[in-house]
Design a protein around this motif. Structure first.
Motif, PDB file in Angstrom:
ATOM      1  N   GLY A  98     -18.864  -0.705 -16.554  1.00  0.00           N
ATOM      2  CA  GLY A  98     -17.780   0.001 -17.222  1.00  0.00           C
ATOM      3  C   GLY A  98     -16.780   0.625 -16.281  1.00  0.00           C
ATOM      4  N   PHE A  99     -16.995   0.496 -14.971  1.00  0.00           N
ATOM      5  CA  PHE A  99     -16.079   1.096 -14.005  1.00  0.00           C
ATOM      6  C   PHE A  99     -16.242   0.404 -12.667  1.00  0.00           C
ATOM      7  CE2 PHE A  99     -20.043   3.216 -13.255  1.00  0.00           C
ATOM      8  CZ  PHE A  99     -20.051   3.647 -11.944  1.00  0.00           C
ATOM      9  N   SER A 100     -15.315   0.680 -11.766  1.00  0.00           N
ATOM     10  CA  SER A 100     -15.416   0.230 -10.384  1.00  0.00           C
ATOM     11  C   SER A 100     -15.197   1.430  -9.475  1.00  0.00           C
ATOM     12  CB  SER A 100     -14.381  -0.859 -10.080  1.00  0.00           C
ATOM     13  OG  SER A 100     -13.068  -0.374 -10.301  1.00  0.00           O
ATOM     14  N   TYR A 101     -15.740   1.346  -8.262  1.00  0.00           N
ATOM     15  CA  TYR A 101     -15.532   2.458  -7.332  1.00  0.00           C
ATOM     16  C   TYR A 101     -15.476   1.949  -5.897  1.00  0.00           C
ATOM     17  CZ  TYR A 101     -20.680   2.747  -6.399  1.00  0.00           C
ATOM     18  OH  TYR A 101     -21.990   2.519  -6.048  1.00  0.00           O
ATOM     19  N   THR A 102     -14.839   2.761  -5.048  1.00  0.00           N
ATOM     20  CA  THR A 102     -14.654   2.431  -3.637  1.00  0.00           C
ATOM     21  C   THR A 102     -15.253   3.525  -2.773  1.00  0.00           C
ATOM     22  OG1 THR A 102     -12.609   1.223  -4.078  1.00  0.00           O
ATOM     23  CG2 THR A 102     -12.957   1.982  -1.825  1.00  0.00           C
ATOM     24  N   VAL A 103     -15.992   3.115  -1.740  1.00  0.00           N
ATOM     25  CA  VAL A 103     -16.628   4.044  -0.813  1.00  0.00           C
ATOM     26  C   VAL A 103     -16.064   3.811   0.584  1.00  0.00           C
ATOM     27  CG1 VAL A 103     -18.803   4.748   0.256  1.00  0.00           C
ATOM     28  CG2 VAL A 103     -18.759   4.070  -2.153  1.00  0.00           C
ATOM     29  N   ASP A 104     -15.683   4.888   1.255  1.00  0.00           N
ATOM     30  CA  ASP A 104     -15.262   4.831   2.653  1.00  0.00           C
ATOM     31  C   ASP A 104     -16.277   5.634   3.464  1.00  0.00           C
ATOM     32  OD1 ASP A 104     -14.100   5.071   5.160  1.00  0.00           O
ATOM     33  OD2 ASP A 104     -12.064   5.281   4.380  1.00  0.00           O
TER      34      ASP A 104
END
Length: 602
Positions: free
Chosen positions: A493-499
């Motif tokens: 249901g979502f996407s996310y980005t990790v740095d």
């Protein structure tokens, strides 16, 4: 002081060859104390047979026409090593010999074998297995509590007369366990007139990685263990073994430096392989050797202490042969006889099977699993990446499938509970088991149990502040780029980005208390395009979240969310999703290998 390494006793010819049979009695021991010595310093030689992380792996595995593991062959292997140890005198050892058999935890695990034990009229097969092995003491791991303390209590009651040792678990407030006499901080084993103390420890992370209920988990491991050791020493026990389940051998090696008067440490939970070039191993294990057997640590008094463990799943029996002097100090380790012994029907370590274990355990469990394997619920035209390193560190199509299943299940049932349909679902990587890729082809009910075995329930948390939701993702990302953390979040249901160049979340891994928020999650976007986090800043709003109750209740050190369970288990959710929502087809288009961009790690 000379090192233990320099005092390893090499493999030498035993005094005579003896044919072993299952019914052979141990040899008589000479009554004259002086005749017990192989040399002036050797007073007692003890063989410690040990394993850990059996995790309900009761059936054998076949690789290249050879069979490995299985409880029937494991029982026979232990019996063979036990009686051989009484007779296996080498130069430098004592003629006075003893054997103890120990285990350092994770004595069962969710899955089809465990499920077989839940059938009406079936025994607790793991308890039957442990009775047949004949342990002198059992450690307590984290998986003992995966179904709550009540199920652990069933195991304890069914494992007859064997103590379960853990000094840092307080059971007094947990009604299902309080009063069980087998649950002890330590125990004393009497062998050949000698007293051998066994002290247990369990990982302090237990509350965040399992479900111990009202069991209090004490965290001062060194202080608690030393208190037990000192009490045993005061009682005249001068041979002491620490059996600990701390999730990785490095923890045991470090702990030794804070202790005194511990002679041997047996670790669990890390599955490290301790071997050398001559050790016969399970196929593929040679690439993952951690180091030699035993490892040597130095205690607070400068004394060297052997530290050992085995890989799990009943594939190996560890054998540590140590010789003590009259003071109870270790004066030698037999390097020829000590090591991990693979459980197999091939090569130098080949051994037969216990017919009793086959009849009582393997045959009924195999029949149950075969019935589940024949019940096909879907067909996949793509390999599902379900290995541990994948689901616990990167986006994996296996994780996407399972997270989608729980989101769909929650959305279907929300209205029946007067709840808002959630926009997102999370699935912790540690909750995806099986740990092998699911090959393209039929997907059976057995496969759904293998992937989602714990019996956790799908739950919904309404109106979760976006920043709180973000910190769940931060907890999953705090060890990146290293893969393998069970808190890593697979998304639906979502996407996310990790740095990973930004600060990670700092939280107490035993309680989940947050000391500092993480800043690694730089963006979160719902599938409908709604932005929840942009450039590392959370919007002022809320989101409705689905997940398994273990995760929403603060498992894996996540922030705890108020939630409502909806009466559908993890396995049921996956099975229903495959059959109903997907119409029995897992397609390459919907679940490509490597994922579809839900998670980006920079």
């Amino acid at each position: 002081m000379s090192s233990l390494r320099s005092r390893l006793i090499p493999a030498t010819a035993a005094l005579g060859a003896v044919a072993l049979t299952a019914g052979l009695a141990a040899p008589a021991v000479a009554g004259d104390r002086d005749r017990h010595h192989g040399h002036s310093g050797a007073d007692f030689t003890l063989t410690i047979l040990h394993n850990n992380d059996g995790e309900s792996s009761l059936l054998p595995t076949t690789v290249d026409d050879a069979e490995y593991g299985g409880i029937a062959r494991f029982v026979r292997k232990v019996d063979t090593l036990r009686w051989r140890s009484y007779l296996n005198y080498d130069r430098g050892e004592s003629f006075k010999r003893g054997v103890v058999t120990l285990n350092s935890g994770d004595n069962f695990l969710a899955g089809t074998t465990f499920q077989a034990s839940r059938e009406e009229g079936a025994p607790f097969y793991d308890a039957v297995a442990q009775n047949l092995v004949g342990y002198d003491a059992l450690g307590v791991g984290n998986h003992e509590f995966d179904f709550g303390p009540g199920v652990f209590g069933e195991l304890v009651r069914d494992v007859k007369r064997t103590p379960f040792v853990s000094a840092n678990l307080d059971y007094s407030a947990e009604d299902s366990l309080a009063g069980l006499r087998q649950l002890v901080p330590s125990t004393v084993i009497r062998e050949r007139g000698e007293k051998i103390g066994v002290v247990g420890l369990t990982t302090p992370s237990l509350p965040t990685i399992s479900s111990p209920g009202d069991v209090e988990v004490l965290t001062d491991l060194a202080g608690i263990a030393q208190e037990q050791v000192d009490a045993l020493t005061e009682r005249g026990v001068d041979k002491i073994i620490l059996v600990s389940h701390l999730q990785g051998l490095s923890s045991e090696l470090e702990l030794v430096g804070s202790l005194t008067d511990v002679d041997v440490v047996i670790g669990g939970g890390g599955d490290e392989i301790l071997a050398d070039d001559s050790t016969q191993l399970f196929p593929g294990d040679a690439d993952d050797v951690y180091g030699e057997y035993p490892q040597i640590a130095t205690d607070a008094d400068g004394t060297e202490v052997p530290v050992v463990t085995t890989p799990g799943n009943y594939r190996y029996v560890g054998q540590l042969e140590v010789t003590f002097d009259r003071k109870g100090d270790v004066v030698g380790i037999d390097g020829g006889d000590s090591g991990i012994k693979v459980v197999t029907d091939t090569g130098a370590e080949a051994v037969g099977t216990s017919r009793k274990a086959e009849r009582k355990i393997e045959e009924p469990v195999a029949a149950y699993e075969a019935a589940l394997a024949e019940d096909i619920v879907a067909t996949s035209d793509v390999v599902l990446d379900c290995e541990r390193s994948e689901v616990r560190g990167v986006e994996a199509n296996c994780g996407n499938l399972i997270a989608d299943a729980h989101l769909w299940t929650a959305q279907q049932a929300a209205a029946d509970f007067g709840l808002d349909a959630p926009q997102v679902a999370i699935q912790n990587g540690g909750g995806i088991r099986g740990e092998i890729d699911q090959e393209a082809g039929p997907v059976s009910v057995a496969d759904t149990f293998r992937l989602q075995p714990f019996g956790n329930f799908v739950a919904i948390a309404e109106d979760v502040p976006v920043e709180t939701f973000r910190q769940i993702l931060e907890e999953g990302a705090f060890r990146l780029p290293e893969s393998g953390d069970g808190a890593f979040v697979q998304a639906a249901g979502f996407s996310y980005t990790v740095d990973t160049s930004f600060p990670a979340r700092d939280a107490d891994q035993s309680t989940g208390e947050q000391f500092a928020p993480g800043e690694r999650v730089r963006s979160v976007v719902l599938d409908d395009g709604t932005v929840l986090v942009e450039d590392g800043v959370s919007v002022d709003g809320t989101v409705d979240v689905a997940g398994l109750n273990f995760s929403l209740n603060g498992g894996d050190a996540y922030p705890t969310l108020e939630n409502t369970t909806i009466g559908v288990s993890d396995q049921q959710s996956l099975e229903n999703f495959l059959a109903e929502a997907l119409g029995g087809v897992v397609s390459q288009a919907d679940y490509p290998r490597g994922g579809e961009g839900r998670i980006t790690i920079e």
